[in-house]
Design an enzyme around this catalytic site. Structure first.
Site, mmCIF file in Angstrom:
data_model
loop_
_atom_site.group_PDB
_atom_site.id
_atom_site.type_symbol
_atom_site.label_atom_id
_atom_site.label_comp_id
_atom_site.label_asym_id
_atom_site.label_seq_id
_atom_site.Cartn_x
_atom_site.Cartn_y
_atom_site.Cartn_z
ATOM 1 N N HIS A 401 0.790 -1.250 -0.127
ATOM 2 C CA HIS A 401 -0.096 0.131 -0.029
ATOM 3 C C HIS A 401 0.908 1.382 -0.045
ATOM 4 O O HIS A 401 1.350 1.804 1.100
ATOM 5 C CB HIS A 401 -0.847 -0.020 1.303
ATOM 6 C CG HIS A 401 -1.941 -1.119 1.177
ATOM 7 N ND1 HIS A 401 -2.539 -1.423 2.329
ATOM 8 C CD2 HIS A 401 -2.390 -1.884 0.330
ATOM 9 C CE1 HIS A 401 -3.692 -2.169 2.253
ATOM 10 N NE2 HIS A 401 -3.479 -2.378 0.991
ATOM 11 N N GLU A 402 1.361 1.840 -1.176
ATOM 12 C CA GLU A 402 2.058 3.099 -1.465
ATOM 13 C C GLU A 402 0.923 4.085 -1.126
ATOM 14 O O GLU A 402 -0.105 4.138 -1.972
ATOM 15 C CB GLU A 402 2.698 3.118 -2.719
ATOM 16 C CG GLU A 402 3.158 4.654 -2.854
ATOM 17 C CD GLU A 402 4.288 5.093 -1.733
ATOM 18 O OE1 GLU A 402 5.164 4.310 -1.347
ATOM 19 O OE2 GLU A 402 3.942 5.941 -0.895
ATOM 20 N N GLU A 471 8.923 5.026 5.306
ATOM 21 C CA GLU A 471 8.723 6.628 5.500
ATOM 22 C C GLU A 471 7.717 6.861 6.492
ATOM 23 O O GLU A 471 7.205 8.067 6.765
ATOM 24 C CB GLU A 471 8.111 7.526 3.989
ATOM 25 C CG GLU A 471 9.084 6.987 3.151
ATOM 26 C CD GLU A 471 8.963 5.619 2.228
ATOM 27 O OE1 GLU A 471 9.980 5.178 1.862
ATOM 28 O OE2 GLU A 471 7.842 5.181 1.942
ATOM 29 N N GLU A 495 17.812 0.529 -0.468
ATOM 30 C CA GLU A 495 17.452 0.951 -1.697
ATOM 31 C C GLU A 495 18.566 2.204 -2.153
ATOM 32 O O GLU A 495 18.565 2.745 -3.151
ATOM 33 C CB GLU A 495 16.074 1.689 -1.658
ATOM 34 C CG GLU A 495 15.754 2.841 -0.689
ATOM 35 C CD GLU A 495 14.273 3.375 -0.596
ATOM 36 O OE1 GLU A 495 13.531 2.775 -1.293
ATOM 37 O OE2 GLU A 495 14.147 3.837 0.117
HETATM 38 C C1 NOJ Z 1 10.110 3.757 -1.130
HETATM 39 C C2 NOJ Z 1 10.120 2.510 -0.207
HETATM 40 O O1 NOJ Z 1 11.193 2.870 0.605
HETATM 41 C C3 NOJ Z 1 10.559 1.571 -1.394
HETATM 42 O O2 NOJ Z 1 10.997 0.547 -0.569
HETATM 43 C C4 NOJ Z 1 9.244 1.310 -2.388
HETATM 44 O O3 NOJ Z 1 9.823 0.299 -3.352
HETATM 45 C C5 NOJ Z 1 9.341 2.837 -2.954
HETATM 46 N N1 NOJ Z 1 8.623 3.745 -2.026
HETATM 47 C C6 NOJ Z 1 7.754 2.683 -3.787
HETATM 48 O O4 NOJ Z 1 6.615 2.444 -2.872
HETATM 49 CA CA CA Z 2 12.126 4.677 1.729
#
Ligand code: NOJ
Ligand code: CA
Length: 691
Positions: A401-402, A471, A495
């Site tokens: 869930h972004e 986040e 990342e």
């Molecule tokens: C930032 C997150 O830390 C990462 O893991 C994710 O792939 C991207 N946002 C997209 O939601």
């Molecule tokens: Ca992040």
């Protein structure tokens, strides 16, 4: 008056002393730490902390200003002093150890505003042998009902210009590198400006830093300042007065500048100080967890630590995209099937699928409120057939869930989104809060957002769903209270290896356990086996600043019950012998021993598998290559163990030769001294199986 005298009697039986000028001292159960609180002639209330009789904090102010009612709370009379002691043992649902001792002496001062408002504020101190926690309580009272905090005035006055590990104070991002300078040399704006890859910045100013903050003193003390049980209150940042070496609480404001809206009875989070003359003890501290409330989940049998894979890294390195438009959509049925096959073949519990739902064409930077509905898969993603396929193969999909920062939208849709997961047999969600929080204009660290993260954990629990938040605000031990909140990112994770400028220098992972990880597990996403990240886009210059053996060791040194094998199947298949460690390493432990540690330099940790006799060791270093002889005296006496050592190979070096590794088997016992050679930016991972 009677109560005052009774308190004195009670204090003296706990080894506490109350002086004529209204000064109360309380010691930790083993006498290592002493806190003294004084009511000065002008009415200020100050506290100071000593460790083994060395000053740790000089007399530091307590207090508040309220904006509604407009009231300064800095001059008090002490109405009463109470004390008690506590000692008990509790068992976390999952964790680094099977049980935790919670032993402290407790002191409560009932303060009454001297300026005429008659507002009462209680200050609670819990004094442990590894540190202290203190919090304010605003009891139910006629003089104060609903109120707005304009500022918390709590101070931390250091006694010298210590070496400090710090991040710029920022209301929206904790994804910075740590800086290492004298306290007086903090320069948050310059540090933040160096970090071009941190997407959203709300840097507070030149002298503001985040917590957790770590100090190393000239006489060898390690001191951590942080907070525990952050609920219904904003994140505390700290404002530095360089001349006075004093840090003052700087609470995250809301969209109109207020800090916290409270209603009596109310409590603040605990302000915490962990201190030791051994770096290893700081890492072993359970103070933050102990200051949190017990679990609210009566039957946690559905909560399971897990290891997972996913096409996540494909998107980060340019093999695939989150969005469907453009023809490189990662979350298509065929590709996800491939990951389910891979997970089943190698024994992983889950497959994370990002970019599965409509909305990714327009998710970032446009500040749109309605981007995702969390229930509409892209047309090339056959969720029903995939969940069935996963189930047949003993694997579960992990939901993503972004929110793209649109948190009111998420709150409106959360029930439907969680019910959708339940209907599809999915019980874990990774949430994300990339970008500005809309439409309210809140900061990620504000009271409203802090409440949101907790609401997600609570609501997810109603649906028996486990949560991994990205986040989100820094973790403060709330995984004790909400053990379905398995992990969060809340720091610079793997990342950033793909970030063009600073990336993840080798020292970063030797600082995290001393700082961010004190608050809770991190979804760091280790396990990268390909170091130059130009596999799909030859012009990319980004690289992983680590050796392969160190990537394995991170599964032990970065504690989390939720660990990803982050790289692509094709990269693992080139090194199946090393991949075996990632397959074997557990994510839940009965015991943990910190064998050696120095912040910013190296860390060696041994952990005993939950319900088993096997142990795992992770050793990591920064840019410097090092040799160690580690004692295996934590092994059971009289037994022999097979050790499988995954070590940096000949010529290994994070920069020049990261892929060189060796795998060696040895028979060892509790008497063995094991020599370890860690390459520059390297590490070592060891499996110890009892014969
Ligand atoms: C930032 C997150 O830390 C990462 O893991 C994710 O792939 C991207 N946002 C997209 O939601
Ligand atoms: Ca992040």
């Amino acid at each position: 008056m009677t109560r005052w005298i009774l308190s004195v009697l009670c204090l003296s039986c706990l080894g506490m002393r109350l002086y004529a000028q209204q000064s109360v001292s309380v010691k930790s159960p083993g006498g290592l730490i002493a806190v003294t609180v004084q009511n000065t002639p002008t009415g200020e209330v100050v506290y100071q902390v000593r460790y083994k009789n060395k000053p740790v904090l000089a007399p530091s102010r307590l207090g508040f200003t309220l904006s509604k009612p407009r009231q300064s709370l800095t001059r008090f009379g002490i109405k009463a002093v109470d004390s008690s002691r506590a000692d008990g043992v509790w068992k976390p649902v999952w964790g680094e150890v099977a049980q935790i001792r919670n032993q402290y002496n407790h002191l409560v001062l009932s303060l009454v505003d001297k300026a005429g408002s008659a507002i009462q504020v209680n200050v609670h101190f819990r004094v442990f042998d590894d540190g202290i926690g203190f919090r304010y309580e605003f009891p139910l009272q006629a003089a104060l009902k609903h109120f707005v905090v304009a500022d918390e005035l709590t101070q931390f006055r250091l006694t010298a210009d210590h070496q400090t590990f710090w991040m710029p104070g920022d209301y929206d991002s904790n994804e910075y590198l740590y800086n290492r300078t004298r306290l007086s040399q903090v320069d948050a704006l310059t540090a933040a400006a160096r970090e071009k890859d941190t997407a959203l910045k709300s840097v507070i100013g030149p002298n503001a830093v985040q917590t957790p903050l770590l100090f190393k003193t000239a006489d060898g003390l390690y001191i951590s300042l942080y907070e525990a049980a952050l609920v219904n209150y904003p994140v505390m940042h700290l404002q530095l007065d360089k001349k006075m070496l004093t840090l003052t609480a700087q609470l995250t404001p809301d969209a109109v500048g207020n800090k916290a809206y409270l209603q009596t009875p109310a409590v603040t989070p605990w302000r915490t100080l962990i201190v030791s003359d051994k770096a290893t003890d700081l890492l072993a501290s359970k103070l933050i967890l102990n200051l949190n409330e017990p679990s609210t989940i009566a039957d946690p049998s559905w909560i399971k630590p897990q290891k997972f894979v996913g096409m996540w890294w494909e998107m980060h390195v340019g093999k695939a995209t989150w969005e469907k438009a453009g023809g490189k959509h990662g979350a298509n049925t065929q590709n996800v099937k491939k990951y389910i096959d891979f997970a089943a073949k190698y024994g992983f519990d889950g497959v994370l699928v990002e970019g599965w739902n409509e909305g990714w064409e327009d998710w970032f930077g446009n500040w749109k409120e309605e981007v995702f509905d969390f229930v509409t898969p892209y047309s090339d993603y056959n969720l029903d057939s995939l969940t069935a396929y996963a189930q047949r193969n003993g694997v579960r999909l992990i939901m993503h869930h972004e929110t793209s920062g649109s948190v009111t939208n998420y709150e409106r849709r959360m029930d439907a989104a969680f019910q959708f997961m339940v209907d599809k047999g999915i019980n874990t969600v990774k949430t994300g809060y990339v970008g500005r929080i809309i439409p309210r204009g809140e900061h990620h660290d504000s009271q409203w957002m802090v409440n949101h993260y907790v609401r997600v954990a609570q609501k997810a629990a109603q649906y028996k769903i486990m949560v991994d938040s990205h986040e989100s605000a820094h973790p403060t031990g709330l995984h004790r209270t909400y053990p379905n909140w398995m992990a969060s990112e809340a720091a610079r994770g793997s990342e950033f290896n793909n970030a063009p400028t600073l990336g993840i220098p080798p020292s970063h992972t030797t600082i995290l356990p001393f700082t961010r990880l004190l608050g809770g597990p991190m979804d760091f996403t280790p396990g990268l086996f390909r170091f130059a990240l130009n596999q799909f886009e030859p012009s990319r210059t980004t690289r992983v600043r680590s050796t392969l053996a160190k990537q394995l060791a991170l599964y032990v040194t970065v504690y989390s019950p939720f660990q990803m094998a982050a790289d692509l199947p094709e990269n693992y298949e080139k090194h199946l012998d090393a991949f075996q460690f990632i397959r074997d390493v557990p994510v839940d432990w009965d015991d943990t021993k910190i064998l050696a540690a120095e912040p910013g330099e190296y860390i060696i940790i041994a952990r005993k598998t939950k319900g088993s006799d096997s142990w795992y060791v992770g050793a990591i270093t920064n840019e410097v290559g090092r040799d160690f002889d580690i004692s295996l005296d934590f092994l059971e006496a009289g037994k022999s163990y097979e050790a499988v050592l995954y070590q940096d190979g000949v010529g290994a070096d994070w920069e020049k030769n990261p892929e060189s590794y060796t795998i060696e088997k040895k028979t060892v016992t509790t008497q063995t001294k094991l020599p370890l050679r860690l390459a520059k930016g390297g590490g070592c991972a060891i499996q110890l199986i009892r014969r």
